[in-house]
Design a protein around this motif. Sequence first.
Motif, PDB file in Angstrom:
ATOM      1  N   LYS A   1       0.825  -1.208   0.000  1.00 19.35           N
ATOM      2  CA  LYS A   1       0.000   0.000   0.000  1.00 19.35           C
ATOM      3  C   LYS A   1       0.865   1.266   0.000  1.00 19.35           C
ATOM      4  CE  LYS A   1      -4.355  -1.613   1.973  1.00 19.35           C
ATOM      5  NZ  LYS A   1      -5.390  -1.350   2.995  1.00 19.35           N
ATOM      6  N   PHE A   2       1.952   1.248   0.758  1.00 19.52           N
ATOM      7  CA  PHE A   2       2.806   2.438   0.810  1.00 19.52           C
ATOM      8  C   PHE A   2       3.482   2.697  -0.528  1.00 19.52           C
ATOM      9  CE2 PHE A   2       7.203   4.023   1.439  1.00 19.52           C
ATOM     10  CZ  PHE A   2       6.874   5.335   1.743  1.00 19.52           C
ATOM     11  N   TRP A   3       4.179   1.699  -1.059  1.00 20.76           N
ATOM     12  CA  TRP A   3       4.857   1.887  -2.347  1.00 20.76           C
ATOM     13  C   TRP A   3       3.836   2.069  -3.463  1.00 20.76           C
ATOM     14  CZ3 TRP A   3       9.519   3.357  -1.662  1.00 20.76           C
ATOM     15  CH2 TRP A   3      10.298   2.828  -0.637  1.00 20.76           C
ATOM     16  N   GLY A   4       2.629   1.498  -3.294  1.00 21.23           N
ATOM     17  CA  GLY A   4       1.574   1.683  -4.277  1.00 21.23           C
ATOM     18  C   GLY A   4       1.106   3.124  -4.359  1.00 21.23           C
ATOM     19  N   THR A   5       1.112   3.834  -3.232  1.00 20.77           N
ATOM     20  CA  THR A   5       0.740   5.255  -3.242  1.00 20.77           C
ATOM     21  C   THR A   5       1.718   6.058  -4.096  1.00 20.77           C
ATOM     22  OG1 THR A   5      -0.241   5.095  -1.037  1.00 20.77           O
ATOM     23  CG2 THR A   5       0.392   7.295  -1.806  1.00 20.77           C
ATOM     24  N   LEU A   6       2.998   5.786  -3.935  1.00 28.30           N
ATOM     25  CA  LEU A   6       4.017   6.477  -4.724  1.00 28.30           C
ATOM     26  C   LEU A   6       3.905   6.087  -6.201  1.00 28.30           C
ATOM     27  CD1 LEU A   6       7.073   6.171  -2.296  1.00 28.30           C
ATOM     28  CD2 LEU A   6       5.283   7.911  -2.370  1.00 28.30           C
ATOM     29  N   PHE A   7       3.585   4.826  -6.447  1.00 24.87           N
ATOM     30  CA  PHE A   7       3.361   4.368  -7.824  1.00 24.87           C
ATOM     31  C   PHE A   7       2.209   5.132  -8.463  1.00 24.87           C
ATOM     32  CE2 PHE A   7       0.609   1.731 -10.497  1.00 24.87           C
ATOM     33  CZ  PHE A   7       1.459   1.411 -11.549  1.00 24.87           C
ATOM     34  N   GLY A   8       1.124   5.308  -7.729  1.00 25.54           N
ATOM     35  CA  GLY A   8      -0.061   5.984  -8.266  1.00 25.54           C
ATOM     36  C   GLY A   8       0.221   7.427  -8.643  1.00 25.54           C
ATOM     37  N   ILE A   9       0.956   8.138  -7.790  1.00 30.68           N
ATOM     38  CA  ILE A   9       1.312   9.532  -8.098  1.00 30.68           C
ATOM     39  C   ILE A   9       2.086   9.594  -9.405  1.00 30.68           C
ATOM     40  CG2 ILE A   9       2.693  11.499  -7.333  1.00 30.68           C
ATOM     41  CD1 ILE A   9       2.113  10.527  -4.431  1.00 30.68           C
ATOM     42  N   ASN A  10       3.053   8.703  -9.535  1.00 31.50           N
ATOM     43  CA  ASN A  10       3.902   8.697 -10.729  1.00 31.50           C
ATOM     44  C   ASN A  10       3.135   8.254 -11.968  1.00 31.50           C
ATOM     45  OD1 ASN A  10       6.912   8.851 -11.553  1.00 31.50           O
ATOM     46  ND2 ASN A  10       6.223   6.924 -12.426  1.00 31.50           N
ATOM     47  N   PHE A  11       2.249   7.272 -11.803  1.00 31.97           N
ATOM     48  CA  PHE A  11       1.490   6.734 -12.941  1.00 31.97           C
ATOM     49  C   PHE A  11       0.613   7.814 -13.576  1.00 31.97           C
ATOM     50  CE2 PHE A  11      -2.513   4.931 -14.514  1.00 31.97           C
ATOM     51  CZ  PHE A  11      -2.033   4.076 -15.492  1.00 31.97           C
ATOM     52  N   VAL A  12      -0.078   8.589 -12.753  1.00 32.14           N
ATOM     53  CA  VAL A  12      -0.989   9.619 -13.270  1.00 32.14           C
ATOM     54  C   VAL A  12      -0.227  10.638 -14.117  1.00 32.14           C
ATOM     55  CG1 VAL A  12      -2.452  11.551 -12.599  1.00 32.14           C
ATOM     56  CG2 VAL A  12      -2.695   9.356 -11.443  1.00 32.14           C
ATOM     57  N   LEU A  13       0.918  11.094 -13.620  1.00 32.84           N
ATOM     58  CA  LEU A  13       1.675  12.097 -14.358  1.00 32.84           C
ATOM     59  C   LEU A  13       2.334  11.497 -15.592  1.00 32.84           C
ATOM     60  CD1 LEU A  13       3.163  14.077 -11.373  1.00 32.84           C
ATOM     61  CD2 LEU A  13       1.414  14.822 -12.964  1.00 32.84           C
ATOM     62  N   GLY A  14       2.686  10.214 -15.542  1.00 28.84           N
ATOM     63  CA  GLY A  14       3.242   9.561 -16.720  1.00 28.84           C
ATOM     64  C   GLY A  14       2.245   9.490 -17.851  1.00 28.84           C
ATOM     65  N   VAL A  15       0.994   9.154 -17.536  1.00 29.92           N
ATOM     66  CA  VAL A  15      -0.048   9.082 -18.561  1.00 29.92           C
ATOM     67  C   VAL A  15      -0.346  10.457 -19.130  1.00 29.92           C
ATOM     68  CG1 VAL A  15      -2.484   8.566 -18.968  1.00 29.92           C
ATOM     69  CG2 VAL A  15      -1.084   6.976 -17.646  1.00 29.92           C
ATOM     70  N   SER A  16      -0.459  11.460 -18.259  1.00 30.18           N
ATOM     71  CA  SER A  16      -0.829  12.799 -18.721  1.00 30.18           C
ATOM     72  C   SER A  16       0.247  13.408 -19.623  1.00 30.18           C
ATOM     73  CB  SER A  16      -1.091  13.722 -17.526  1.00 30.18           C
ATOM     74  OG  SER A  16       0.065  13.846 -16.715  1.00 30.18           O
ATOM     75  N   THR A  17       1.519  13.161 -19.310  1.00 33.91           N
ATOM     76  CA  THR A  17       2.582  13.700 -20.158  1.00 33.91           C
ATOM     77  C   THR A  17       2.744  12.911 -21.447  1.00 33.91           C
ATOM     78  OG1 THR A  17       4.210  12.400 -18.905  1.00 33.91           O
ATOM     79  CG2 THR A  17       3.894  14.706 -18.266  1.00 33.91           C
ATOM     80  N   GLY A  18       2.321  11.653 -21.448  1.00 34.31           N
ATOM     81  CA  GLY A  18       2.422  10.844 -22.660  1.00 34.31           C
ATOM     82  C   GLY A  18       1.392  11.208 -23.709  1.00 34.31           C
ATOM     83  N   LEU A  19       0.251  11.733 -23.274  1.00 33.19           N
ATOM     84  CA  LEU A  19      -0.816  12.074 -24.217  1.00 33.19           C
ATOM     85  C   LEU A  19      -0.367  13.113 -25.238  1.00 33.19           C
ATOM     86  CD1 LEU A  19      -3.950  12.259 -21.896  1.00 33.19           C
ATOM     87  CD2 LEU A  19      -3.614  10.686 -23.801  1.00 33.19           C
ATOM     88  N   THR A  20       0.299  14.145 -24.770  1.00 34.22           N
ATOM     89  CA  THR A  20       0.690  15.220 -25.683  1.00 34.22           C
ATOM     90  C   THR A  20       1.700  14.747 -26.711  1.00 34.22           C
ATOM     91  OG1 THR A  20       2.354  15.925 -24.064  1.00 34.22           O
ATOM     92  CG2 THR A  20       0.246  17.057 -24.032  1.00 34.22           C
ATOM     93  N   MET A  21       2.504  13.759 -26.377  1.00 32.15           N
ATOM     94  CA  MET A  21       3.484  13.255 -27.339  1.00 32.15           C
ATOM     95  C   MET A  21       2.791  12.676 -28.561  1.00 32.15           C
ATOM     96  SD  MET A  21       6.442  11.490 -25.042  1.00 32.15           S
ATOM     97  CE  MET A  21       7.280  11.023 -26.547  1.00 32.15           C
ATOM     98  N   GLU A  22       1.684  11.944 -28.338  1.00 30.21           N
ATOM     99  CA  GLU A  22       0.979  11.347 -29.462  1.00 30.21           C
ATOM    100  C   GLU A  22       0.312  12.421 -30.319  1.00 30.21           C
ATOM    101  OE1 GLU A  22      -1.360   7.971 -28.654  1.00 30.21           O
ATOM    102  OE2 GLU A  22       0.083   7.063 -27.284  1.00 30.21           O
TER     103      GLU A  22
END
Length: 527
Positions: free
Chosen positions: A54-75
Motif C-alpha cells: 500500500k505504501f509503495w503503491g501510493t508512490l506508484f499511483g502519483i507517478n502513474f498519473v503524471l506519466g499518462v498525462s505527459t504521454g498524451l501530448t506526445m501522441e
Amino acid sequence: MDIGVVELSRLQFAMTALYHFLFVPLTLGLSIILAVMETVYVMTGREIWKRMVKFWGTLFGINFVLGVSTGLTMEFQFGMNWSYYSQYVGDVFGAPLAIEGLMAFFLEATFVGLFFFGWDRMTPRGHLVATWAMALGTNFSALWILIANGWMQHPVGAVFNIDTMRMEVASFYEVIFNPVAQAKFVHTVSAGYVTAALFVLGVSAWYMLKGRHLELARRSIAVAAAFGFASALSVVVLGDESGYEANTNQKMKLAVMEAMWETEPAPASFNIIAIPDMEKRENSFAIHVPYVMGLIATRSLDQEMAGIKELVEQSKERIRSGAIALETLREIRGGDDTPEKRALFQQHVQDLGYGYLLEPYTDTLTQATEAQIDAAAWNTVPNVWPMFYAFRIMVACGFFFILLTAVFFYLTSAGKLEKVRQNNRWLLHVAVWSIPLPWLACEMGWFVAEYGRQPWIIEGMLTTAAGVSSLSVTEVLLTLAGFVALYTVLLVIEVKLLLKYIRKGPEEPSLPETGMTSPRPIQIAAE
C-alpha cells in the motif's frame, strides 16, 4: 522548410519526450516490485507486506498519473508538428501506437483502478491477480511504443507505394518482431526496473538513517537489492545486444558513439576517453582498450568495424542513387508516368531517403556537384562529442548500479544491515544520494538512441527536416514554451507529492487492544 521550424520542432519533441520519460521508468519497475511484494503477502499472510504494498503503491499511483498525462501530448505532436511524417508512415506507425493506447488507457488503467480500490472488495488472491495484470499491462504498454520506435530505427516489413506516397505494411510480423525493437524493449524495461529498485532502496535507506519504519525498510531493501542486482546485470547484457544490433543496422550511430573516425581493423578497440574534433574530423586525444569494441559490436575477433569516414563515402553513393529516385518520383507525380520511369524508380527506391539530403543544397538533384554531395553526406554524421560522452555516462552509471545493488544484496543476505545502520552509515547515504542516477542514465540512453540517428526521422528513408509540419517559428516557439512551463509545473507537483508521502511514511498498524496506532520508533541521534 525553414531550418528554425525543424530545429524547434525537434527540440519540442525532445523536451516532451525527456520529461515524459522521467515518469515512465519508475512506473515500469514499481509495478513489478508491487506484484512481488503482494505475492509474498498472499503466501505468508503477514500484514507488514500488505502495508508495504500500500505504501509503495501510493508512490506508484502519483507517478502513474503524471506519466499518462505527459504521454498524451506526445501522441498529439505527431499530427501537430510532424504531419508529413504521420501521413507518410501512418499505415505502419499507427497500428502499434493504437495498440499501445488500448493497453495504457483500457487494460492498464482498469487494473490500476482495481489495485487501488479493490483491497476491501476482492479476495487477497483476486487482488494479487489484478496487481500482476496491472504490472504486465504497464510493461506491455511499453512494448508497443517501443515497437513503433524500433521501426523508426530499423524500418522493416513495409514498402513504399508510389501511388499513395506512403509506406504500407507488407508484413506485420516483421514489424512486431523487428530485432531492434525487441532489443530496445528489454533494455528499456530493465532500465526501468533498475530505476524503481534504486528508488525503493534509497527511500528505505533514508528511513533507516532516520530510525523510522525499520521493519518496512529492511524488507524493502531486501526486495530492491535482489531485484535491482538482477536488473542491473540484465541491463548490461541487453545493452550489449543493442550494440550488436546497432552495428548491424545503424553503423553510423555506433561509429559516432565510439568517436571512431577511421575504419578499425579486427578486433576493434574501445575508446574509454577521447576528445573528438568535428572540424579536423579526428580525435585530438584518446585512450584505447584493445579488442573490446570488436567483441561487443561484432562478437568476433576477425571482423573490422567501419569508421565515420568510410560510412560517409558509402553515403555518397546512396545519395547519388537517391537523387535519381527522388527526381524520377517527382516526374512520375508530375504526369510523366511511364513503365520505364517506374522501372527506373524501382531500381533506386531503396535509396529514396538519401535524395532528401541534397535538397538544402540544390534544386536539380541529379546535377549536384561533388562538393554538394560531400556536404550532404557529412550531414549523416551527428555531433560526435555529446554522443560519445552521453553513452559513457550511461555505461558508468550502469556499472555503479551493479556494484551498489550487489553490496546491499550481500548485506541483506548476510544479515548485516543493522550493523551498517549503526557503524557504516555512509553506505546508506550513498544509497539515498544515488536515487537520481537511474533517471540520468535513462535520459542519456534516450539521447543516444534518438540524437544518434539524425538526420533521419526514419532511418535511411525520411529525413527529419522532410517530416515536419508547415508551421511558423512563432507557432512552434509558443507551444514549446507552453509545454516546458506545463511539464515543469507537473514535475514540481510530483516531486512535492512524493516527498510528502515519503516523509509521512506508511500507515502504522493498529494496536488490537485500543485500536490506536503504534508509536513511531524513537529517532536515532541527529546526523
